[in-house]
Every structure is written in structure tokens, then in C-alpha cells.
Design an enzyme around this catalytic site. Sequence first.
Site, mmCIF file in Angstrom:
data_model
loop_
_atom_site.group_PDB
_atom_site.id
_atom_site.type_symbol
_atom_site.label_atom_id
_atom_site.label_comp_id
_atom_site.label_asym_id
_atom_site.label_seq_id
_atom_site.Cartn_x
_atom_site.Cartn_y
_atom_site.Cartn_z
ATOM 1 N N TYR A 1 -7.037 -8.646 11.630
ATOM 2 C CA TYR A 1 -5.706 -8.283 12.260
ATOM 3 C C TYR A 1 -5.732 -8.594 13.805
ATOM 4 O O TYR A 1 -6.891 -8.446 14.313
ATOM 5 C CB TYR A 1 -5.314 -6.587 12.067
ATOM 6 C CG TYR A 1 -5.200 -6.217 10.609
ATOM 7 C CD1 TYR A 1 -3.939 -6.493 10.044
ATOM 8 C CD2 TYR A 1 -5.992 -5.691 10.130
ATOM 9 C CE1 TYR A 1 -3.652 -6.136 8.751
ATOM 10 C CE2 TYR A 1 -5.593 -5.075 8.647
ATOM 11 C CZ TYR A 1 -4.314 -5.435 8.071
ATOM 12 O OH TYR A 1 -4.394 -4.993 6.922
ATOM 13 N N GLU B 1 -6.549 -9.089 3.420
ATOM 14 C CA GLU B 1 -5.715 -8.408 4.351
ATOM 15 C C GLU B 1 -5.510 -9.081 5.667
ATOM 16 O O GLU B 1 -6.838 -9.507 6.077
ATOM 17 C CB GLU B 1 -6.142 -7.052 4.646
ATOM 18 C CG GLU B 1 -5.956 -6.031 3.651
ATOM 19 C CD GLU B 1 -5.994 -4.623 4.042
ATOM 20 O OE1 GLU B 1 -5.917 -4.089 5.276
ATOM 21 O OE2 GLU B 1 -6.601 -3.936 3.210
ATOM 22 N N ASN C 1 -6.676 1.477 2.751
ATOM 23 C CA ASN C 1 -7.553 2.782 2.928
ATOM 24 C C ASN C 1 -7.138 3.826 1.846
ATOM 25 O O ASN C 1 -7.649 4.749 1.153
ATOM 26 C CB ASN C 1 -7.123 3.344 4.245
ATOM 27 C CG ASN C 1 -7.876 2.291 5.182
ATOM 28 O OD1 ASN C 1 -8.636 1.679 4.903
ATOM 29 N ND2 ASN C 1 -7.438 2.669 6.608
ATOM 30 N N GLN D 1 1.290 -6.114 5.691
ATOM 31 C CA GLN D 1 1.899 -5.869 4.142
ATOM 32 C C GLN D 1 3.157 -6.205 3.906
ATOM 33 O O GLN D 1 3.610 -7.458 4.741
ATOM 34 C CB GLN D 1 1.785 -4.287 4.151
ATOM 35 C CG GLN D 1 0.501 -3.815 4.538
ATOM 36 C CD GLN D 1 0.176 -2.337 3.894
ATOM 37 O OE1 GLN D 1 1.234 -1.593 3.356
ATOM 38 N NE2 GLN D 1 -0.866 -1.738 4.485
ATOM 39 N N GLU E 1 0.719 -1.379 -0.057
ATOM 40 C CA GLU E 1 0.013 -0.136 -0.099
ATOM 41 C C GLU E 1 0.889 1.202 -0.046
ATOM 42 O O GLU E 1 2.029 1.302 0.682
ATOM 43 C CB GLU E 1 -1.044 0.017 1.357
ATOM 44 C CG GLU E 1 -1.543 1.386 1.463
ATOM 45 C CD GLU E 1 -2.974 1.070 2.534
ATOM 46 O OE1 GLU E 1 -2.877 0.174 3.264
ATOM 47 O OE2 GLU E 1 -3.777 2.116 2.500
ATOM 48 N N ASN F 1 -12.368 -0.671 -0.994
ATOM 49 C CA ASN F 1 -11.502 -1.332 0.186
ATOM 50 C C ASN F 1 -12.337 -1.139 1.418
ATOM 51 O O ASN F 1 -12.776 0.212 1.651
ATOM 52 C CB ASN F 1 -10.198 -0.573 0.500
ATOM 53 C CG ASN F 1 -9.548 -1.318 1.674
ATOM 54 O OD1 ASN F 1 -9.155 -2.581 1.719
ATOM 55 N ND2 ASN F 1 -9.187 -0.237 2.539
ATOM 56 N N GLU F 2 -12.853 -1.918 2.199
ATOM 57 C CA GLU F 2 -13.381 -1.726 3.684
ATOM 58 C C GLU F 2 -14.374 -0.649 3.614
ATOM 59 O O GLU F 2 -14.415 0.312 4.247
ATOM 60 C CB GLU F 2 -12.016 -1.331 4.617
ATOM 61 C CG GLU F 2 -11.334 -2.462 4.749
ATOM 62 C CD GLU F 2 -10.431 -2.257 6.096
ATOM 63 O OE1 GLU F 2 -10.070 -1.132 6.622
ATOM 64 O OE2 GLU F 2 -9.673 -3.304 6.553
#
Length: 500
Positions: A247, A295, A74, A352, A29, A174-175
Site C-alpha cells: 500500500y 493486495e 485480516n 479492495q 474482504e 494472510n499476512e
Amino acid sequence: MTVKSAELALHTDFTIDTVDDRIFGGFLEHMGRSIYEGVYDPDSEHADEDGMRTDVLDALRQLEMPLVRYPGGNFASGYHWLDGVGNKTSRPVVRELAWQSIEPNQFGTDEFIQLCRKLDWEPMLAVNLGTGTPEEARNWVEYCNAQAGTKFADMRVKNGNPIPHAVPIWCLGNEMDGPWQLGHVPADEYAISAQQAAKMMKGCDGSIQTVACGSSGHQMPTFGDWDRTILEKLGAGLADYISLHRYVGNPDGNLTDYLAISNSIDQQIETIDACARYVQGKRRSTRRSYLCFDEWNVWYRARGGTHSDGQGQFAPHLIEERYNFEDALVVAMFLMSFIRHADSVKIANLAQLVNVIAPVLTRGDHLLKQSIFYAFRMISIRKGGVALRHSIACDGYESSTYGHVKDLDSASIIEGNLLKVFALNRNPEDVMQLRVSIADRAIGRVLSSDILHAESAEASNDFDNPEAVISTEYEGWTVKNDATTEIPPLGLIATTFEMT
Ligand code: AHR
């Protein structure tokens, strides 16, 4: 120290599905020092003729990742891809809002593709459905994938790339369920823009596959309902995959609880797969959306506040999590869970790769491989084949948050005459006497075996002591039709056997 026995019983007919190589993917990212001072650093003594850091690329190559997602995260929800193509001197410097940083756009689509070609990665791009439009997304597909002859394809050619980039996988934002996301909207609104974008993008290139945004975490109030709503609207025709993010961490310092988190990872996967199967049934479809875990990682120390706020800087130090031995074991547990769910999880991306919650850190021209690097590599290099069901007999324990777990966490893959077994003794005190048996075959010999072990669960690599947690060759197996070994407390072993 007590020795406890464990039995891992397999049969080559009892398969789950082919393990998709793409579960060993990664994620880059535009955030912190992931791109700049990470993979791309023209000022580094390690820079190649394209400004890529060869030491970083050499380390990443060892992870044998088949695909990498880009440019966010993000970041993607505020990114206009046109800013990052063309002559570098005319690209705009912009104020980036996801991480409050300065983005000079010196690395963009064409540089990412160049990086992918150097590392043999398949590119996976996330379009902007936050501040961008479905049409902008569609134009990016044309820029990347169309033959010359139309506006955006010709722009690519003019930028020095006559051959299409052939990007096969595209994330539809994304999200988008997260209030922190630029352009966050409720599920039904996202479903409409994702549907429009997917239609136009697939209209531009019918061979691409799309990943719809699922809920951004199992702790989200949107979990489940969001995913069902999106899939009901898009179906597997417009959402080949639905995304999952996760996460995890050990904020209370409770090791046994932390090492039981595989229960919750399994449950997250099974819940979203249940949504996908429910929608397939409801739509009376022959197709269902598969899972793209795009992710996942350990991330809890470097969270919030200044860790996530670039304060208007270029390449600030953001979420530079330092990993220890127990985190590496959790990374292995994620991968073993993906293998056990080979019939539903088809893509997964370690988030990442460099500096930002990453297996590889840079400091000036120095490079460090964190503990999670070794856990990932031990399993990734043994990809290829079909996941096997297993029966495990051993002791276990009751964890305070995640319920009962067995001491042995495991996954197995068969590929022709090769049997690949991953085994973690998550008991921090007892040695595990493990027997691996295949009911219809015999194990002939060990072809290769690696162990990850360290002095303590908190052991951690740093620039002054880079080898506190590394994998080493393991020679502790005895093979006589079955294979037996003693796994130390918290030992992780990855082995390739040859069957007779
Ligand atoms: O990987 C860091 C961030 O975590 C990503 O940008 C976002 O998608 C997630 O919340």
C-alpha cells in the site's frame, strides 16, 4: 511549457512472457461496507433476487477482472467458514476481531461463489491459519471442490449446490508475519502450519494451487528472510505462489517523489522473485514459486484509529479512502510494473473493490466511480498477449526517496497484430513528444485509445462532481510506420494499435 521528446522502441521478438490475465484481479474482504452495503445489500432498491446490488455489479463488471480473492485480508485469520454456510436464519452473528465489527454471516462461501458466477470471476479463497487449523482449511476445500459423497461435499449439496464450486486458488492464511494478525507467529512456525495445510488441501483436491504468505510489505523487518524461509520449507510443490502486499501514498504531498514509486514496486517484485529463484536453485528444482501480488493499492489517508476500528458496529465506515488523479496514475504504475514482470507476477489483486480502499463507493442507493476506477479499466480492458521488453530514451529526474526515474513510465503487450501501449508522462510540467516504434514491423493504425487527465493532480471525483477524473477517448496520435503524440504533463494514455 517545454516540450520534451521521448522514444519508446520495441521489437516483437524481444518478449518477456505472456501477461497472465489474473494480474487484473480484485479483492473483497468482510470489512467495513465492502460486503454489506457494498456488493450485498438486500434492502437496496438495486438489489437483485439474491440480494446483490446490481448497480455495484454493473460497475465492477466494467473492470473486467478475471478473479477475486475473498474473504480477507485480516478478517480471514479469525473466520470460520462453517459460520457462513447453510440456512441464513441459523447462521451465527459473531464478534469479529480483526476490525472489531459485527459479522452476521449472511454472506458466505455460497453467496461469494454466486457473485463470482454473475461477474465471471474465478474465486480465490484465503483460509484461516490464524485461529483456524489446517484441517479446517482442508474441509473447506472438500466443501467447495469435491463431488458429492463425503461429509463436507454433501453439506454443500444440502445447501443447494450440487455442482462443486471448483475454487482453483487458495491462500494459505494472510499476512502471518504481521504482529496485528490474529494468530501471528514467527516464520518457522507459519511454515509448518502452511506446509500441513497445503498438504491436506492438495490431498483433498490435487488440482488446486496454493499461495503461501510472503512478508506483508517491503517495509517489514521480515522482508526477504521470511519469504526465503517459507519457500525453503514449502517449495513450489506446496507453494505455487508467494504473496506480496503493498500500500502506497503521498503523505508529504511530494508529487514527483510519489510518481517515482514505480522504482520501489519494481524492486519489491524483483527481490521476492530473487528469493523464489534462489530457493529453486538451492532445492535443485525444475519449478519455482511465482508471485501473487494479492493486495496492492494506494492507502494512506484513511489509516489507523477509527478508520480501522469498527467499535462493535455492523458495516461500519472503515478505510473509505478518497482517491484523486495522482493516485490513479500510481494505480496505473502498479499495473505497468506487473506487465513488465510478466515472467514472475502471475496473479495480482487490487485491494479492495467497494467502499473499502475501493474504485467504487456507495452512499445509500447512489454509486460513485473513483479516479482509480478509470486507470484500472483503461489497462485491464487491453489485457491478453505477451509483454515486450522496451528501450526508453527520454529525460528523467532524481526523486528524493526512490532514486532516478525517467519521465516516461510504460509497458507494452503484443497480441497477434495488436500492439497495446501504456504510457504515462510523469513530468508535472513538460509536454512529452512521444514516438513509439517497432523495429521489425510498422504501426498501421490506432484501433482505440483512451486518456486519463485532469485539471490538477489533486482533482477528485465525489458524489456532487462525479466526473472530475474520468478517462476519455483519445485522438491525438499520428501514425506513419511509427506512432507519435504529445502527452500532456501527468497524462496517462492507453492505446491499441494494429500493426502491418
Ligand atoms: O486491505 C486491508 C487490509 O490490509 C487487509 O485486511 C490486510 O491483509 C492488509 O493489512
